[in-house]
Design a protein around this motif. Structure first.
Motif, short mmCIF file in Angstrom:
data_model
loop_
_atom_site.label_atom_id
_atom_site.label_comp_id
_atom_site.label_asym_id
_atom_site.label_seq_id
_atom_site.Cartn_x
_atom_site.Cartn_y
_atom_site.Cartn_z
N MET A 1 -15.23 -11.71 -14.85
CA MET A 1 -14.20 -12.63 -14.36
C MET A 1 -12.80 -12.05 -14.54
O MET A 1 -11.83 -12.58 -14.05
N SER A 2 -12.68 -10.93 -15.25
CA SER A 2 -11.37 -10.40 -15.60
C SER A 2 -10.54 -10.03 -14.38
O SER A 2 -9.31 -10.15 -14.40
N GLU A 3 -11.18 -9.57 -13.29
CA GLU A 3 -10.42 -9.16 -12.12
C GLU A 3 -9.73 -10.34 -11.43
O GLU A 3 -8.83 -10.16 -10.62
N ARG A 4 -10.12 -11.57 -11.78
CA ARG A 4 -9.52 -12.74 -11.16
C ARG A 4 -8.45 -13.36 -12.06
O ARG A 4 -7.83 -14.34 -11.70
N LEU A 5 -8.27 -12.82 -13.26
CA LEU A 5 -7.29 -13.38 -14.17
C LEU A 5 -5.88 -13.06 -13.70
O LEU A 5 -5.58 -11.97 -13.22
N VAL A 6 -5.01 -14.03 -13.80
CA VAL A 6 -3.61 -13.84 -13.45
C VAL A 6 -2.77 -14.31 -14.63
O VAL A 6 -3.15 -15.24 -15.34
N PRO A 7 -1.63 -13.68 -14.88
CA PRO A 7 -0.80 -14.06 -16.02
C PRO A 7 -0.18 -15.45 -15.80
O PRO A 7 0.29 -15.77 -14.72
N ALA A 8 -0.19 -16.25 -16.83
CA ALA A 8 0.38 -17.59 -16.76
C ALA A 8 1.04 -17.88 -18.10
O ALA A 8 0.73 -17.24 -19.12
N PRO A 9 1.95 -18.82 -18.15
CA PRO A 9 2.61 -19.16 -19.42
C PRO A 9 1.61 -19.65 -20.45
O PRO A 9 0.54 -20.16 -20.12
N ASP A 10 1.96 -19.50 -21.71
CA ASP A 10 1.09 -19.95 -22.80
C ASP A 10 1.19 -21.46 -23.03
O ASP A 10 0.21 -22.09 -23.42
N ASP A 11 2.34 -22.02 -22.79
CA ASP A 11 2.55 -23.44 -23.04
C ASP A 11 1.83 -24.28 -21.99
O ASP A 11 1.88 -23.98 -20.79
N PHE A 12 1.15 -25.36 -22.45
CA PHE A 12 0.34 -26.18 -21.54
C PHE A 12 1.19 -26.79 -20.42
O PHE A 12 0.83 -26.72 -19.24
N ALA A 14 4.04 -25.81 -19.32
CA ALA A 14 4.54 -24.74 -18.46
C ALA A 14 3.45 -24.24 -17.52
O ALA A 14 3.73 -23.84 -16.38
N GLN A 15 2.21 -24.23 -18.00
CA GLN A 15 1.10 -23.83 -17.14
C GLN A 15 0.97 -24.77 -15.94
O GLN A 15 0.76 -24.32 -14.81
N ILE A 16 1.05 -26.07 -16.20
CA ILE A 16 0.94 -27.04 -15.10
C ILE A 16 2.05 -26.83 -14.09
O ILE A 16 1.82 -26.81 -12.87
N ASP A 17 3.27 -26.63 -14.59
CA ASP A 17 4.40 -26.39 -13.68
C ASP A 17 4.19 -25.09 -12.92
O ASP A 17 4.48 -25.00 -11.71
N TRP A 18 3.67 -24.07 -13.59
CA TRP A 18 3.41 -22.79 -12.93
C TRP A 18 2.38 -22.94 -11.81
O TRP A 18 2.53 -22.37 -10.73
N LEU A 19 1.32 -23.71 -12.05
CA LEU A 19 0.30 -23.93 -11.03
C LEU A 19 0.89 -24.65 -9.82
O LEU A 19 0.53 -24.35 -8.67
N PRO A 33 -6.97 -23.92 -15.28
CA PRO A 33 -8.33 -23.33 -15.27
C PRO A 33 -8.39 -22.07 -16.11
O PRO A 33 -8.46 -20.96 -15.58
N THR A 34 -8.37 -22.22 -17.41
CA THR A 34 -8.48 -21.06 -18.30
C THR A 34 -9.89 -20.48 -18.22
O THR A 34 -10.83 -21.17 -17.81
N PRO A 35 -10.06 -19.22 -18.61
CA PRO A 35 -11.40 -18.63 -18.57
C PRO A 35 -12.44 -19.45 -19.33
O PRO A 35 -13.57 -19.61 -18.85
N ALA A 36 -12.07 -19.96 -20.49
CA ALA A 36 -13.03 -20.74 -21.28
C ALA A 36 -13.43 -22.01 -20.55
O ALA A 36 -14.61 -22.40 -20.55
N ARG A 37 -12.48 -22.68 -19.92
CA ARG A 37 -12.79 -23.93 -19.20
C ARG A 37 -13.66 -23.64 -17.97
O ARG A 37 -14.58 -24.39 -17.65
N VAL A 38 -13.36 -22.57 -17.26
CA VAL A 38 -14.14 -22.22 -16.07
C VAL A 38 -15.56 -21.84 -16.46
O VAL A 38 -16.53 -22.27 -15.81
N GLU A 39 -15.72 -21.09 -17.52
CA GLU A 39 -17.06 -20.71 -17.97
C GLU A 39 -17.85 -21.94 -18.39
O GLU A 39 -19.05 -22.05 -18.09
N ALA A 40 -17.20 -22.87 -19.08
CA ALA A 40 -17.89 -24.10 -19.49
C ALA A 40 -18.31 -24.93 -18.27
O ALA A 40 -19.37 -25.57 -18.30
N MET A 41 -17.51 -24.90 -17.21
CA MET A 41 -17.85 -25.65 -16.01
C MET A 41 -19.09 -25.10 -15.32
O MET A 41 -19.82 -25.83 -14.65
#
Length: 338
Positions: A1-12, A14-19, A33-41
């Protein structure tokens, strides 16, 4: 899944605003949609993350299990809802649904999901009071996931590839279950060849909701006449190009019809005949030469044949049935939820 990762802010927050700024939301806050949440889904799906579900028009973006899971996370789904989302998307990608047309049209069409079978109780989908309204996680998040996929994968951004003149609230989320317990007829999925103990999702190209309020009819014929008259919307796509008009009959109306022995086929035939509009009321350019009414060539029916009507039972107490106009150039599709 690493090739689909994109940099996003650490703050929750800020992440929503970034999305939002990336254009990946429907305008409402989403769950990042962090990697952990997507994997759990994806747990329990039994398919690899890169497994292809299909290409989503009009941009023909690639919908893999992982991509679907990411959108499901953003919409607030539970992992248990994933099979429903995947089945719904598979149905939407069926050629007969014409997803390209529904995504790019100027019409106010949105996909309506109709759930049948054991999954309704197992996952707690709403089929009663306020079934088209808020307050039900399964209905809201599953419908929202589908619309996020159509936007983020299919590219249906307003004013770009989504050319809908005005749109409609169903473009946020549009998902219901049939009230099978109070349905005096066969459930929708049984009519379509599935067993009662199978779980299914049907996708329908819905043009909105029209409330059919009849608190006075005491006989089946009086009620059917009211329903038929209410379908005479001259500028709807039904009388113009056909399609599959959908009626969600409330339990009280269904009871009136069933106690006099009215079958679904009888109701369909009555609605088809008495919702026809005189051809003289249409401009010449609106004539539909492909339609051949059974008895009167000077009247235009709402759909090609009585069998085109889709009838389900839904809602709580109160005599409010619902008419859901059709996009017309599209057909509903049913898939089993595995």
């Amino acid at each position: 899944m690493s090739e689909r990762l994109v940099p996003a802010p650490d703050d929750f927050d800020a992440q929503i605003d970034w999305l939002h700024r990336q254009g990946w939301t429907d305008g409402l806050p989403v769950v990042p949609p962090t990697p952990a949440r997507v994997e759990a889904m994806m747990v329990g799906i039994g398919r690899q993350p890169e497994a292809l579900i299909g290409l989503v028009p009009p941009r023909w973006g690639t919908a893999t299990v992982e991509v679907v899971a990411a959108n499901a996370v953003m919409a607030g789904c539970l992992p248990a809802y994933m099979p429903v989302v995947i089945a719904a998307l598979d149905a939407l990608l069926d050629r007969s649904f014409n997803l390209y047309g529904t995504q790019a049209t100027t019409h106010a069409v949105a996909p309506l999901l109709i759930l049948n079978g054991p999954v309704v109780d197992t996952l707690n989908f709403n089929f009663g009071y306020n079934l088209f309204g808020p307050g039900w996680r399964a209905n809201a998040s599953v419908g929202r996931t589908v619309n996020l996929i159509l936007r983020n994968v299919g590219g249906a951004y307003p004013g770009a590839l989504d050319r809908s003149t005005s749109g409609q609230p169903g473009k946020y989320t549009f998902c219901m279950a049939e009230n099978e317990a109070e349905n005096p007829w066969e459930a929708l999925h049984v009519e379509r060849g599935f067993r009662a103990d199978q779980s299914t999702v049907t996708v329908h190209p819905a043009g909105g909701i029209v409330d059919l309020n009849d608190r006075s009819s005491r006989t089946a014929e009086a009620l059917m006449r009211m329903l038929a008259q209410s379908l005479k919307i001259h500028t709807g796509n039904g009388h113009l190009i056909g399609g599959e008009p959908l009626l969600v009959i409330c339990p009280e109306h269904a009871s009136i019809l069933s106690r006099e022995g009215v079958t679904k086929d009888q109701l369909r035939t009555f609605l088809w005949r008495y919702s026809q509009i005189p051809r003289s009321e249409f401009p010449q350019s609106y004539y539909r030469d492909d339609i051949e009414p059974l008895d009167d060539p000077d009247r235009i029916p709402l759909c090609r044949t009585p069998d085109s009507f889709i009838i389900v039972v839904g809602g709580g107490a109160g005599r409010h049935s619902m008419y859901i106009p059709t996009f017309g150039a599209s057909h509903s599709v049913t898939r089993e939820i595995v």
